[in-house]
Design an enzyme around this catalytic site. Structure first.
Site, short mmCIF file in Angstrom:
data_model
loop_
_atom_site.label_atom_id
_atom_site.label_comp_id
_atom_site.label_asym_id
_atom_site.label_seq_id
_atom_site.Cartn_x
_atom_site.Cartn_y
_atom_site.Cartn_z
N ASN A 158 0.87 -1.13 0.26
CA ASN A 158 0.02 0.08 -0.36
C ASN A 158 1.33 1.08 -0.15
O ASN A 158 0.70 2.43 0.03
CB ASN A 158 -1.03 0.14 1.59
CG ASN A 158 -0.60 -0.38 2.40
OD1 ASN A 158 0.99 0.64 2.81
ND2 ASN A 158 -1.14 -1.05 3.39
N ASP A 159 2.18 1.05 0.22
CA ASP A 159 3.15 2.15 -0.38
C ASP A 159 3.09 3.08 -1.50
O ASP A 159 2.46 2.52 -2.13
CB ASP A 159 3.83 2.07 -0.02
CG ASP A 159 4.83 1.27 1.45
OD1 ASP A 159 3.90 1.72 1.93
OD2 ASP A 159 6.45 0.77 1.09
N GLY A 173 4.36 5.54 3.64
CA GLY A 173 4.24 4.24 3.62
C GLY A 173 4.21 3.94 5.14
O GLY A 173 3.84 2.50 5.08
N ASP A 175 2.00 2.40 8.24
CA ASP A 175 0.71 1.66 8.35
C ASP A 175 0.16 0.75 9.34
O ASP A 175 1.46 0.81 10.53
CB ASP A 175 0.26 0.97 7.04
CG ASP A 175 1.44 -0.35 6.69
OD1 ASP A 175 1.90 -0.79 8.08
OD2 ASP A 175 1.72 -0.62 5.91
N ASP A 341 -10.19 15.86 18.55
CA ASP A 341 -10.09 16.70 18.57
C ASP A 341 -10.56 18.09 18.00
O ASP A 341 -11.57 18.58 18.20
CB ASP A 341 -9.10 16.63 16.38
CG ASP A 341 -8.45 17.83 15.92
OD1 ASP A 341 -7.28 17.42 16.63
OD2 ASP A 341 -8.96 18.17 14.84
N GLU A 370 -8.67 17.79 22.90
CA GLU A 370 -7.82 18.59 22.46
C GLU A 370 -7.68 20.22 23.03
O GLU A 370 -9.22 20.86 21.97
CB GLU A 370 -7.37 18.39 21.10
CG GLU A 370 -6.11 19.89 21.06
CD GLU A 370 -6.12 20.27 19.24
OE1 GLU A 370 -4.68 20.47 18.74
OE2 GLU A 370 -6.92 19.54 18.66
#
Length: 642
Positions: A158-159, A173, A175, A341, A370
């Site tokens: 999946n890169d 890359g 994951d 968030d 946060e």
């Protein structure tokens, strides 16, 4: 069977049912080839992609075309359609189902108009047992923050092609499988809870690796893996006795989200791409009774960074969508908690409803919010457990705890800017009365939004070691940022988000192993690991009270104990517990040795006669009601007290 608390339907968000969501393990129908040209109804997406039997009935959001003048029928046992609401352009259809008496099954949803019809499958699944995850984090834990793209590459398929590792804001890359492959490393470090930045699909471009620009809130970004990878990460973490926390963003979505140009309702966002305000970022406005409504609205309704569409949680449809989304991720993976968030940018009324729903379904789940800023009076305003009066009412957000940003700013100033050690007490700890539960606060010395500790002007390795010692011994729950435990450097974003050395093919060294670390990395790792394992063995450091004994410009001394109101057990001190775990911590931040004598009477050290050094601390001598020790420059003394 579900525990009673998990089948309660709540009336929140102004809707009859703002309910839980179902875990999706089955594939969603793909886009139909003629969806934009045919005149008959077409469905290419359903949110949530599945739900669970026995949980409160869901609201579905269908996307496609020609859904505005269509009739909906459903084929399934004990399931009915109770309400529909299409968008004016026919691209969206809100669909409310009554599933309260339904068993697990596959439903057929048919949408028809005079030109034809389409049918989509929708799964009602069996919910997880209440014991499967959902544990919640607390001050007993040590949290570790991971940016999945920058931690470890466990699946090169999946890169990105070509590689973007040379781009500071590209996909590198890392994951979900990479995280799962290094759980043993985290356990060696003393970590018990993993917090990942959002794993939502961020398909906006090469710079959205961080996860905070969602283009699909119901999909794992393919750069990070699959939904199955995420579920397996949760299972692997739980098998290691660890917890998993998801970062979720109810405040905004990415600029490339399809909603930005085609929202499900006209008021889905605060404003539009062409006409919106920008938040000011001064949270004091929300606590200021004299601030104008206009200034407060800019904060809660402005588009973050002047680019990210701001969701309108006052719209009951948005409210229910966001709460269902959170429940869907929790139930899908058996999550233990959420990191929330941009917490103050969202109305407190929404957070109240959000937490009411989650707590009814998952009583042990905990959340951390946060609230970026140095002021304890502002930070505590958002802490759950007590109602705070604001322009929007007297509201308890329900938040388990905020991050302790005030302590973060104070620690940075004390350790790297020559501020007096006494300011930890005078500016921060003395304000703990403002919080309903100060012992829950999540303390940290760095995260993905701050310059790496060692890049702060004046910071040294010795300062970093003291910082970790304080995280491990101060009240609250410590949070580590990936790589700080091996003394990683980095300036402001994106320089603070370098790849973890050894996590990627072709790396010249592997810092996940002792043999692959430099002497500096190994020294720091051993120090951090030893102090957090020590913490885990002492209840006083996990849940004990804190009493500050002495502080001046370069020294700070405090005691952690389950009972700091009494000293050690003596014939004259019957109130003290003989089983008490009592820890004395003395920090010398001076560049020279300090001989310190602490007076014991009328403190948590009263009557104590034995001070056993731990973790290489110098000897301590107790005589005539005082205890003395000589600390080397930049040294922390830790003592077991009896």
């Amino acid at each position: 069977m579900l525990a009673p608390a998990r089948v309660v339907a709540l009336a929140v968000c102004g809707l009859a049912l703002c309910g839980p969501v179902v875990a999706q393990t089955k594939s969603q129908p793909g886009p139909l080839p003629n969806c934009l040209t045919m005149q008959s109804p077409c469905i290419d997406k359903i949110d949530p992609p599945n739900w669970w039997a026995g949980m409160p009935s869901p609201m579905l959001l269908l996307h496609g075309s020609h859904l505005d003048k269509a009739q909906v029928t459903i084929k399934g046992s004990a399931v009915i359609v109770t309400r529909t609401q299409p968008s004016a352009n026919g691209h969206y259809l809100f669909l409310w189902l009554d599933t309260k008496s339904a068993a697990p099954q596959t439903l057929s949803i048919t949408v028809a108009n005079s030109a034809g019809s389409t049918t989509a499958r929708f799964h009602l699944d069996q919910p997880r047992p209440s014991s499967d995850g959902f544990h919640g984090f607390s001050s007993r834990d040590v949290m570790y923050l991971i940016m999945p793209d920058r931690f470890a590459d466990g699946d090169t398929s999946n890169d990105p092609r070509p590689s973007q590792r040379s781009l500071p804001r590209g996909w590198h890359g890392g994951d979900l499988r990479g995280i799962a492959q290094h759980l043993d490393y985290l356990q060696q470090l003393g970590v018990t809870t993993i917090w990942t930045t959002p794993v939502y699909s961020n398909a906006g471009g090469t710079e959205d690796y961080h996860g905070y620009s969602a283009t699909d809130m119901y999909a794992v970004d393919p750069h990070l893996g699959t939904l199955s990878d995420y579920v397996q990460l949760a299972q692997a973490a739980h098998a290691h006795g660890m917890k998993l926390v998801l970062d979720t963003v109810p405040n905004h979505v990415g600029a490339a989200n399809p909603w930005a140009k085609d929202p499900p309702t006209p008021d889905w966002f605060h404003g539009s791409v062409m006409h919106h305000t920008v938040p000011v970022g001064d949270f004091r406005l929300l606590t200021d009774p004299h601030a104008s409504l206009a200034r407060q609205k800019d904060l809660t309704q402005g588009w973050f960074a002047n680019a990210l569409p701001d969701l309108n949680q006052q719209n009951p449809l948005v409210c229910q969508y966001l709460i269902q989304n959170a429940v869907w991720w929790i139930e899908t993976a058996g999550l233990d908690g959420l990191r929330l968030d941009t917490f103050p940018y969202v109305s407190r009324a929404f957070w109240h409803d959000f937490h009411a729903k989650l707590h009814a379904l998952f009583p042990h789940l905990t959340t951390v919010g946060e609230v970026y800023g140095p002021d304890p009076t502002v930070n505590s305003f958002f802490a759950g457990g007590a109602a705070h009066q604001g322009r929007d009412g007297n509201i308890d957000t329900g938040l388990y705890t905020p991050f302790d940003y005030p302590m973060f700013f104070a620690l940075r100033k004390v350790l790297t800017q020559s501020q007096p050690m006494s300011s930890l007490e005078e500016d921060i700890l003395r304000e703990d009365y403002l919080y309903p539960h100060p012992g829950r606060l999540v303390t940290f010395i760095g995260n993905h939004d701050t310059m790496r500790f060692l890049n702060a002007p004046g910071a040294t390795i010795a300062d970093l070691k003291i910082g970790f010692a304080l995280l491990a011994t101060l009240r609250g729950m410590p949070q580590l940022y990936y790589g700080d435990e091996i003394a990683m450097r980095g300036g402001d974003d994106p320089d603070n988000r370098h790849d973890f050395p050894g996590g990627f093919p072709g790396d010249p060294a592997n810092a996940f192993t002792a043999t692959g670390r430099t002497p500096e990395q190994q020294d720091m790792f051993q120090r951090v690991s030893s102090i957090f394992h020590f913490r885990a063995q002492h209840p006083a450091l996990l849940t004990g009270q804190q009493q500050d004994i002495f502080m001046d410009k370069t020294v700070f001394a405090f005691v952690r104990s389950n009972d700091v109101q009494h000293g050690c057990p003596t014939p004259a001190n019957a109130a003290a517990s003989s089983a008490d775990d009592r820890i004395l911590v003395v920090v010398n931040h001076a560049a020279m040795p300090r001989t310190l004598t602490l007076q014991q009477p009328d403190t948590a050290l009263a009557g104590c006669t034995r001070f056993t050094p731990a973790l290489g601390s110098p000897e301590a001598n107790s005589i005539y009601g005082s205890v003395s020790m000589r600390l080397a420059p930049e040294q922390v003394g830790i003592y077991l007290v009896h």
